[in-house]
Design an enzyme around this catalytic site. Structure first.
Site: not given
Ligand code: PGA
Length: 232
Positions: A6-8, A90, A159, A165, A195
């Site tokens: 997931n690149f966001k 999300h 999640e 993050g 993470s």
């Molecule tokens: P992260 O994000 O791996 O940076 O914790 C995961 C997500 O939000 O899908």
């Protein structure tokens, strides 16, 4: 296993194409048998018909073909790019953009009616987690309200918000316990996200209750994502 990046709001169309080419070559060279997905930001989506082995999806879309929804893309725009996969629910969209459960469920219904593969995210805050495992499960199940759990192309990602993050994933015990409790209600694949990185992916995905991972920050460099794929 299902591994999704997931690149966001990271990467451009140009860097996404470069990433996809490297990833696709890697998957081909290693005869990878896992299911690999990539969710670039909306403006980096393209008609990636020449890229093999990776399924590209959208991080969001509006539940309508087209219309007066300023700033949103609908299914008509996705169709042009042959996008058939969407990420819904999300925590960043629920939290930062204020998406309600009813709206997440509406998106689910609309994109399910079009036959999309749907990654559907759930997860609790630290406050809920501190209230204990029962409150945690109750909260996560409440985020499945209005979702047809028998939809054949549904993939759920658990999640925990406090692990996203932050660099600190949930512990193996927490993941195991939560996934086991959630799986009692589900028949679809259940991914873990929050993470996941090079140093913890192997042990997280070794848990029998975990069917894959949704990875944000640690997926941004293609070399890292490829290394993670190699570890599972
Ligand atoms: P992260 O994000 O791996 O940076 O914790 C995961 C997500 O939000 O899908």
């Amino acid at each position: 296993m299902i591994l999704a990046a997931n690149f966001k709001t990271n990467h451009t169309r140009k860097s996404t194409r470069h990433y996809l080419e490297r990833l696709s070559n890697f998957l081909f060279e290693t005869s990878c048998e896992h299911d690999i997905f990539l969710f670039p930001p909306p403006l980096a989506l393209d008609f990636f018909d020449d890229i093999g082995g990776v399924c590209v999806g959208t991080q969001n879309a509006y539940p309508a073909p087209s219309g007066a929804f300023t700033g949103e893309a609908g299914s008509e725009q996705l169709e042009e790019l042959a996008i058939q996969t969407i990420l819904i629910g999300h925590s960043e969209r629920r939290g930062i953009l204020g998406e309600s459960q009813a709206f997440c469920a509406e998106k689910f219904r609309y994109y399910a009616s079009l036959g999309y593969t749907i990654f559907y995210c759930i997860g609790e805050s630290l406050e809920v987690r501190r209230a204990g495992i029962e409150a945690t499960i109750r909260h996560n199940l409440s985020q499945l309200e209005g979702i047809d759990l028998s939809y054949p192309k549904l993939i759920i990602a658990y999640e925990p918000i406090w692990a996203i993050g932050t660099g600190v994933s949930a512990s193996l015990e927490q993941i195991q316990e939560t996934h086991a409790a959630l799986k009692a209600h589900l028949s679809c694949p259940l991914l873990y996200g929050g993470s996941v990185n090079l140093s913890n992916i192997a042990e997280i995905l070794a848990l029998p209750e975990v069917d894959g991972a949704l990875i944000g920050s640690a997926s941004l460099k293609v070399e890292d994502f490829c290394q993670m794929i190699q570890k599972i």
